[in-house]
Design a protein around this motif. Structure first.
Motif, PDB file in Angstrom:
ATOM      1  N   LYS A  57      22.009 -31.228 -17.586  1.00 13.89           N
ATOM      2  CA  LYS A  57      22.950 -31.419 -16.482  1.00 13.89           C
ATOM      3  C   LYS A  57      24.218 -32.155 -16.924  1.00 13.89           C
ATOM      4  O   LYS A  57      25.317 -31.876 -16.422  1.00 13.89           O
ATOM      5  N   TYR A  58      24.070 -33.106 -17.878  1.00 13.44           N
ATOM      6  CA  TYR A  58      25.215 -33.923 -18.322  1.00 13.44           C
ATOM      7  C   TYR A  58      25.298 -33.906 -19.852  1.00 13.44           C
ATOM      8  O   TYR A  58      25.109 -34.949 -20.505  1.00 13.44           O
ATOM      9  N   PRO A  59      25.578 -32.751 -20.432  1.00 18.00           N
ATOM     10  CA  PRO A  59      25.552 -32.651 -21.910  1.00 18.00           C
ATOM     11  C   PRO A  59      26.537 -33.574 -22.603  1.00 18.00           C
ATOM     12  O   PRO A  59      26.288 -34.002 -23.742  1.00 18.00           O
ATOM     13  N   ARG A  60      27.656 -33.892 -21.957  1.00 15.54           N
ATOM     14  CA  ARG A  60      28.649 -34.750 -22.593  1.00 15.54           C
ATOM     15  C   ARG A  60      28.182 -36.196 -22.732  1.00 15.54           C
ATOM     16  O   ARG A  60      28.830 -36.985 -23.443  1.00 15.54           O
ATOM     17  N   LEU A  61      27.115 -36.546 -22.051  1.00 15.24           N
ATOM     18  CA  LEU A  61      26.599 -37.911 -22.126  1.00 15.24           C
ATOM     19  C   LEU A  61      25.495 -38.060 -23.172  1.00 15.24           C
ATOM     20  O   LEU A  61      24.924 -39.140 -23.330  1.00 15.24           O
ATOM     21  N   PHE A  62      25.192 -36.971 -23.847  1.00 14.07           N
ATOM     22  CA  PHE A  62      24.118 -37.002 -24.844  1.00 14.07           C
ATOM     23  C   PHE A  62      24.627 -36.454 -26.178  1.00 14.07           C
ATOM     24  O   PHE A  62      24.221 -35.387 -26.626  1.00 14.07           O
ATOM     25  N   ALA A  63      25.540 -37.202 -26.796  1.00  9.65           N
ATOM     26  CA  ALA A  63      26.014 -36.843 -28.131  1.00  9.65           C
ATOM     27  C   ALA A  63      24.927 -37.165 -29.151  1.00  9.65           C
ATOM     28  O   ALA A  63      23.809 -37.519 -28.791  1.00  9.65           O
ATOM     29  N   TYR A  64      25.249 -37.025 -30.406  1.00 14.37           N
ATOM     30  CA  TYR A  64      24.323 -37.334 -31.505  1.00 14.37           C
ATOM     31  C   TYR A  64      23.092 -36.420 -31.502  1.00 14.37           C
ATOM     32  O   TYR A  64      21.984 -36.831 -31.845  1.00 14.37           O
ATOM     33  N   GLY A  65      23.317 -35.170 -31.140  1.00 16.64           N
ATOM     34  CA  GLY A  65      22.213 -34.217 -31.057  1.00 16.64           C
ATOM     35  C   GLY A  65      21.571 -33.893 -32.401  1.00 16.64           C
ATOM     36  O   GLY A  65      20.433 -33.427 -32.431  1.00 16.64           O
ATOM     37  N   LEU A  66      22.271 -34.127 -33.499  1.00 17.91           N
ATOM     38  CA  LEU A  66      21.721 -33.818 -34.813  1.00 17.91           C
ATOM     39  C   LEU A  66      20.936 -34.983 -35.411  1.00 17.91           C
ATOM     40  O   LEU A  66      20.403 -34.876 -36.512  1.00 17.91           O
ATOM     41  N   THR A  67      20.879 -36.106 -34.699  1.00 12.73           N
ATOM     42  CA  THR A  67      20.130 -37.260 -35.193  1.00 12.73           C
ATOM     43  C   THR A  67      18.676 -37.174 -34.744  1.00 12.73           C
ATOM     44  O   THR A  67      18.298 -36.305 -33.959  1.00 12.73           O
ATOM     45  N   SER A  68      17.881 -38.086 -35.243  1.00 10.92           N
ATOM     46  CA  SER A  68      16.477 -38.173 -34.824  1.00 10.92           C
ATOM     47  C   SER A  68      16.300 -39.177 -33.692  1.00 10.92           C
ATOM     48  O   SER A  68      15.175 -39.539 -33.351  1.00 10.92           O
ATOM     49  N   TRP A  69      17.414 -39.622 -33.128  1.00 13.62           N
ATOM     50  CA  TRP A  69      17.346 -40.612 -32.055  1.00 13.62           C
ATOM     51  C   TRP A  69      16.676 -40.031 -30.820  1.00 13.62           C
ATOM     52  O   TRP A  69      16.740 -38.824 -30.565  1.00 13.62           O
ATOM     53  N   THR A  70      16.073 -40.925 -30.027  1.00 16.32           N
ATOM     54  CA  THR A  70      15.542 -40.509 -28.730  1.00 16.32           C
ATOM     55  C   THR A  70      16.705 -40.239 -27.784  1.00 16.32           C
ATOM     56  O   THR A  70      17.848 -40.649 -28.030  1.00 16.32           O
ATOM     57  N   GLY A 103      15.402 -51.293 -27.447  1.00 17.30           N
ATOM     58  CA  GLY A 103      14.530 -52.204 -28.182  1.00 17.30           C
ATOM     59  C   GLY A 103      13.134 -51.694 -28.433  1.00 17.30           C
ATOM     60  O   GLY A 103      12.551 -51.952 -29.494  1.00 17.30           O
ATOM     61  N   SER A 104      12.582 -50.958 -27.486  1.00 20.84           N
ATOM     62  CA  SER A 104      11.205 -50.488 -27.644  1.00 20.84           C
ATOM     63  C   SER A 104      11.074 -49.439 -28.746  1.00 20.84           C
ATOM     64  O   SER A 104       9.962 -49.100 -29.152  1.00 20.84           O
ATOM     65  N   GLN A 105      12.210 -48.929 -29.249  1.00 20.87           N
ATOM     66  CA  GLN A 105      12.176 -47.925 -30.323  1.00 20.87           C
ATOM     67  C   GLN A 105      12.087 -48.554 -31.705  1.00 20.87           C
ATOM     68  O   GLN A 105      11.994 -47.836 -32.702  1.00 20.87           O
ATOM     69  N   GLY A 106      12.135 -49.885 -31.780  1.00 23.41           N
ATOM     70  CA  GLY A 106      11.913 -50.549 -33.055  1.00 23.41           C
ATOM     71  C   GLY A 106      13.173 -50.970 -33.783  1.00 23.41           C
ATOM     72  O   GLY A 106      14.290 -50.896 -33.256  1.00 23.41           O
ATOM     73  N   LEU A 107      12.972 -51.387 -35.021  1.00 27.74           N
ATOM     74  CA  LEU A 107      14.024 -52.040 -35.799  1.00 27.74           C
ATOM     75  C   LEU A 107      15.252 -51.173 -36.002  1.00 27.74           C
ATOM     76  O   LEU A 107      16.378 -51.636 -35.831  1.00 27.74           O
ATOM     77  N   VAL A 108      15.079 -49.914 -36.392  1.00 35.38           N
ATOM     78  CA  VAL A 108      16.233 -49.068 -36.694  1.00 35.38           C
ATOM     79  C   VAL A 108      17.132 -48.939 -35.466  1.00 35.38           C
ATOM     80  O   VAL A 108      18.364 -49.059 -35.556  1.00 35.38           O
ATOM     81  N   ALA A 109      16.527 -48.721 -34.301  1.00 35.81           N
ATOM     82  CA  ALA A 109      17.303 -48.584 -33.067  1.00 35.81           C
ATOM     83  C   ALA A 109      18.043 -49.878 -32.742  1.00 35.81           C
ATOM     84  O   ALA A 109      19.210 -49.857 -32.316  1.00 35.81           O
TER      85      ALA A 109
END
Length: 225
Positions: A57-70, A103-109
């Motif tokens: 619904k809001y694709p412009r708010l979810f950049a970084y699609g090529l990362t492994s981020w949540t 924070g719940s995603q750990g150190l890297v996040a």
């Protein structure tokens, strides 16, 4: 609640573009969005289908699609990017909510967010923000991550305070290091034998001299963890 917040953000952008009226989001708006995102950390899992629905619904708010981020991480960093693009100065609240969100995603996040605000001269040595980073790592018992943040604070000459000690105590408890707490407290109180012992036998890489003097609350916290 999150969907409503994103819908209103999109509406503000569209209304400003169509009407010419000044409904452009400001720092208060974006900080409110980040607060709502942070509130989902305990209620919406990273695998929930709601994230895919929001991205669609809001694709412009979810950049970084090529990362492994949540999806939550991608949303947080996109919001921070938008603030920068609009020359909206981020403040302590912006980054505190960002830390609480990821924070719940750990150190890297956590380090990804810490890296953003430590580049800002105004906030680089903000003890309160770095304490928030330690606090969210303490929730997950990530003692290695806590030691990394403490090391960064040391290198930046960022003072530790009584809250820092409280978060470290909680992190030690959540990481299964409760048996090390009496030695840690003795070391912070100035016992040199305990300081050596905690390094050599408990494998804790703390610079004990940096910690603020202990208060009665620290002993209560150590008992309670």
């Amino acid at each position: 609640r999150l969907e409503t917040a994103l819908e209103l953000l999109a509406f503000m952008n569209e209304d400003e573009a169509n009407s010419g009226c000044s409904t452009k989001p400001d720092r208060v708006t974006y900080n409110a969005i980040l607060t709502v995102i942070a509130s989902t950390a305990q209620t919406v899992s990273v695998s929930s289908p709601v994230w895919n629905q929001l991205e669609e619904k809001y694709p412009r708010l979810f950049a970084y699609g090529l990362t492994s981020w949540t999806m939550r991480e991608r949303l947080v960093h996109t919001i921070l990017d938008q603030m920068e693009d609009l020359n909206i100065q981020q403040d302590e609240q912006s980054f505190r909510q960002a830390l609480l969100a990821v924070g719940s995603q750990g150190l890297v996040a956590v380090v990804q967010v810490v890296g953003r605000f430590t580049k800002d001269g105004r906030l680089a040595t903000n003890t309160s923000l770095l304490n928030t980073a330690i606090s969210v790592l303490a929730d997950g018992g990530d003692l290695g991550g806590i030691q990394l943040i403490l090391e960064r604070m040391n290198k930046m000459n960022c003072p530790l305070n009584v809250q820092t000690t409280s978060h470290v105590i909680r992190g030690m408890g959540n990481s299964g290091k409760t048996s090390s707490l009496p030695v840690f407290l003795l070391a912070v109180n100035g016992n040199e034998d305990a300081a050596r012992h905690i390094f050599e036998f408990h494998n804790l890489q703390f610079n004990i001299n940096l910690f603020a003097p202990l208060g009665a609350e620290h002993y209560s916290e150590a008992i309670a963890v």
